[in-house]
Every structure is written in structure tokens, then in C-alpha cells.
Motif scaffolding. Structure first.
Motif, PDB file in Angstrom:
ATOM      1  N   MET A 174       7.419  -0.611   3.444  1.00  0.00           N
ATOM      2  CA  MET A 174       6.954   0.685   2.924  1.00  0.00           C
ATOM      3  C   MET A 174       7.496   1.856   3.749  1.00  0.00           C
ATOM      4  N   GLN A 175       8.663   1.674   4.365  1.00  0.00           N
ATOM      5  CA  GLN A 175       9.305   2.743   5.139  1.00  0.00           C
ATOM      6  C   GLN A 175      10.554   3.238   4.402  1.00  0.00           C
ATOM      7  N   CYS A 200      10.115  -1.674  -0.173  1.00  0.00           N
ATOM      8  CA  CYS A 200       8.753  -2.002  -0.610  1.00  0.00           C
ATOM      9  C   CYS A 200       8.117  -3.108   0.217  1.00  0.00           C
ATOM     10  N   ASN A 247      13.022   3.857  -0.384  1.00  0.00           N
ATOM     11  CA  ASN A 247      12.188   3.185   0.630  1.00  0.00           C
ATOM     12  C   ASN A 247      12.118   1.693   0.328  1.00  0.00           C
TER      13      ASN A 247
END
Length: 302
Positions: free
Chosen positions: A259-260, A256, A254
């Protein structure tokens, strides 16, 4: 006349203002003590200058004599001004008027407030006394101006003297050496009285524009680094994410920044920092619109 001078020279206790509320009693006493100390200091300065000036008159007249004369006149005018101010602090009619004005403003004059409020009240009372006596205000401005002229003139005299900035050695070789040393000490004390004004002028005229220029330079340098970094990142080919088994992705699956999790066929960019951190290509390019450091390790990349 002598009785009046004696009354002004002898320090008065708080009991002298016993007819006033506690707050005003403390304010008037503090102002009176301050004037009393300043009067003693000015008398000492005047006497010392006169003693050394009398000794230096045996020498050939020089610029130090004229500077000492100006200092003596300034001290005499200052004593006259402070004695006049002290008499205003003993003027019951004007002090009663100040009390009435403060009571009309709804101020509690029985309970002594905190230190900050008390200092503001002291300055208010002092301004009220000066406003009731315009001569005091004019004299104060004139004496401040004269003091600044003396300070500037003395420093010009220092610069013009051939002592190569080793003042005390030069003074020891001159006939009026002691007078010059005394003048230096007195002018230094006068300068310290105006140090806050000079500091304010320095901040407004020199320091503030300098800080603005430094800030503009730093901001411009940062923007230049960001543009340089973005051009460098354009030369790095992004990687297409193929799934959970993609071995090219060294860290968590993912980004950072947003945050996906990485989706199939999304573009991933690896930064040239020491950790070689990876992010969505679009996320990291937007990040470098405002910063030139890695979002994780904060390493400068510009």
C-alpha cells in the motif's frame, strides 16, 4: 418366576419411579423404555430366526444353519443380559445409591436440564448401574464381541458363495433361501448397531491417514508450484519506475501489497496474469513465498 418375567415384559410408566426427583424419574423411565423396546426387538428377532431355522432343517445342513444357530444363541444371551439390566433398573437400593452420589456432586435433580446435559446424565446413570454390577459390564463386552464375530463371519460366507454378488438371486436357488434372507436382514440390523464403531475405526485407520497424505501431497504440490513460479519470475526483467508520467505503469501508482506509492527508480514487476498486474519487485517475490496466485485477481500462476 412367571410373575417376575411378566413384570419385566410389561412397560412401566414414569409413576413407577415417583419416589425420585423429576430428573431421575425421567432418566430412569427413559432407560427403562429403551431396554423394553430392545427386549421386544430381540424376542422378535429370536422368534423369526427360530421359525425359518425350523423350516430350513428339512434341507441339507449348510453354513447358513450354523450361522443361524449362532444368531439364536446370541439372541438368548442378549435377552438374559437385557432382563438382568432391567432388573437392575428396578433395584431400589442401587437407584437410591445413584441418587445419593448425584446429590453429593451438587446436581440439581428437580429441574430438568437442557437436552445435551440430560443425555450426559443418562449415560452417567447407565455407567453407574454397570459399575455396580460388574457382570453386566463383562456380559455387554462379550455380546458386542460375539455380534461382531457374527457380522464378519456372515460377510465372509457371502464372499465365499458363488453368487457373483447378486445375493438374492443366489438365495432363491437354494433350499434354505428364506433362512439366508432372514439372516441377512438380522445381520444388517446388527451391523447398523455397530455402524458408528466401524465408522470410527474407518476414520482412524483409513480416512485420517488418507487425509493426511492428501494434505501433504497438496502442500508439496503448492510448494513445487511456488518454486517453479519464482524461477519463472527471475527470468522476467523488472522495470525501473521513473515518475508519475511513466506510461509503463498501467494502474494506480502504488503497490497493493504494501500500500505504498512507487518511488523513483524502484523496481516494478509485472505478473503474467490475465490482468498483468504490477507490484514492487520485492513485495511480489515475498508474496510468492506463501502463495502461487496473483494478489489481486487470484489467478493461479504456478
Amino acid at each position: 418366576m412367571l410373575e417376575n418375567i411378566k413384570q419385566l415384559l410389561i412397560p412401566q410408566s414414569r409413576e413407577r419411579y415417583g419416589i425420585y426427583p423429576n430428573v431421575l424419574k425421567e432418566v430412569f423411565s427413559q432407560l427403562s423404555r429403551g431396554v423394553q423396546i430392545y427386549i421386544y426387538f430381540t424376542i422378535s428377532k429370536l422368534l423369526i430366526t427360530l421359525i425359518f431355522f425350523g423350516e430350513a432343517l428339512k434341507c441339507e445342513l449348510s453354513e447358513s444353519h450354523s450361522t443361524a444357530t449362532t444368531l439364536i444363541l446370541h439372541s438368548i444371551f442378549l435377552l438374559y443380559h437385557e432382563f438382568k439390566y432391567k432388573m437392575e433398573l428396578e433395584n431400589i437400593e442401587k437407584l437410591n445409591l445413584i441418587q445419593q452420589l448425584l446429590e453429593q456432586q451438587g446436581m440439581n435433580l428437580e429441574q430438568i436440564p437442557d437436552r445435551q446435559t440430560f443425555n450426559k446424565l443418562t449415560m452417567t446413570v447407565k455407567k453407574s448401574i454397570f459399575s455396580q454390577c460388574p457382570d453386566l459390564n463383562r456380559e455387554s463386552k462379550f455380546l458386542n464381541f460375539l455380534a461382531q464375530v457374527i457380522i464378519i463371519r456372515f460377510f465372509i460366507m457371502m464372499l465365499d458363495s458363488p453368487f457373483n454378488f447378486n445375493m438374492f438371486e443366489f438365495y432363491q436357488e437354494t433350499c434354505d433361501a428364506h433362512l439366508l434372507n432372514v439372516i441377512f436382514i438380522i445381520v444388517l440390523t446388527m451391523f447398523l448397531e455397530f455402524i458408528f464403531l466401524y465408522c470410527l475405526v474407518f476414520v482412524l485407520v483409513i480416512a485420517l491417514p488418507l487425509l493426511c497424505c492428501i494434505q501433504i501431497y497438496r502442500k508439496g504440490k503448492q510448494l513445487y508450484s511456488i518454486r517453479k513460479l519464482k524461477r519463472y519470475l527471475e527470468s522476467i526483467p523488472p522495470h525501473k519506475y521513473t515518475g508519475l508520467d511513466d506510461t509503463w505503469v498501467k494502474e494506480d501508482k502504488n503497490c497493493c501489497i504494501c500500500m505504498q506509492e512507487y518511488a523513483h527508480n524502484e523496481s516494478i514487476l509485472q505478473l503474467p496474469c490475465s490482468g498483468q498486474h504490477q507490484f514492487h519487485e520485492s513485495c511480489v517475490r515475498n508474496w510468492f513465498n506463501i502463495s502461487n496466485s496473483c494478489p489481486i485477481c487470484r489467478q493461479q500462476l504456478g
